[in-house]
Design an enzyme around this catalytic site. Sequence first.
Site, short mmCIF file in Angstrom:
data_model
loop_
_atom_site.label_atom_id
_atom_site.label_comp_id
_atom_site.label_asym_id
_atom_site.label_seq_id
_atom_site.Cartn_x
_atom_site.Cartn_y
_atom_site.Cartn_z
N LYS A 173 13.48 -91.83 9.96
CA LYS A 173 12.24 -92.14 9.24
C LYS A 173 12.51 -93.10 8.07
O LYS A 173 13.67 -93.37 7.74
CB LYS A 173 11.64 -90.84 8.71
N TYR A 209 1.25 -89.08 15.68
CA TYR A 209 0.95 -87.81 15.04
C TYR A 209 -0.41 -87.24 15.46
O TYR A 209 -0.97 -86.39 14.77
CB TYR A 209 0.99 -87.97 13.51
N ASN A 242 12.44 -85.68 5.15
CA ASN A 242 13.48 -84.96 5.90
C ASN A 242 14.29 -85.83 6.86
O ASN A 242 14.91 -85.33 7.78
CB ASN A 242 12.89 -83.74 6.61
N HIS A 278 13.05 -87.56 12.79
CA HIS A 278 12.07 -86.93 13.69
C HIS A 278 12.70 -86.84 15.07
O HIS A 278 13.37 -87.77 15.51
CB HIS A 278 10.79 -87.76 13.76
N GLU A 322 6.20 -89.53 23.60
CA GLU A 322 6.75 -90.28 22.46
C GLU A 322 7.60 -91.45 22.93
O GLU A 322 7.53 -92.53 22.34
CB GLU A 322 7.53 -89.35 21.54
#
Length: 154
Positions: free
Chosen positions: A12, A52, A115, A118, A131
């Site tokens: 990310k 998302y 974080n 992904h 995805e």
Amino acid sequence: MADTERTFVMVKPDGVQRGLIGDVVSRFEDRGLKLVGGKFMQIDQELAEDHYGEHEDKPFFDDLVDFITSGPVFAMVLEGQDAVSQVRTMMGETDPAESAPGTIRGDYGLDLGRNVIHGSDDEDPGANEREISLFFDDDELVDWDQIDETWLYE
């Protein structure tokens, strides 16, 4: 023998900004997973909303979209036996505070919203395919033989 499968993974914007792409890819390669596609890119609004989409009705949806479009990402497809499960284990818990040391989020993450990485959901059997197809065309994924495969798998 376990099934060989492909899984979608993305470093990310926070991981990219912190210079962690190489470290993250190396961890997966060191484990024996094979990189079959990779792309350094800036995600646009439409792709972010598609990516998302399952969170569209949740209060944090706009924040997810804003963050993932805030800077470049490194999208990749990894291949190996039980790749989805292997990647999920190596990533750690979504909240880095709950991630064990030695996991990517446990070693590099401090905040739920930052974080680092992904990975496709291992509980949704269609997540990988969806995805991967959002981020890669079929001709961008490379089928190749890794010379150490016989040393990785029986």
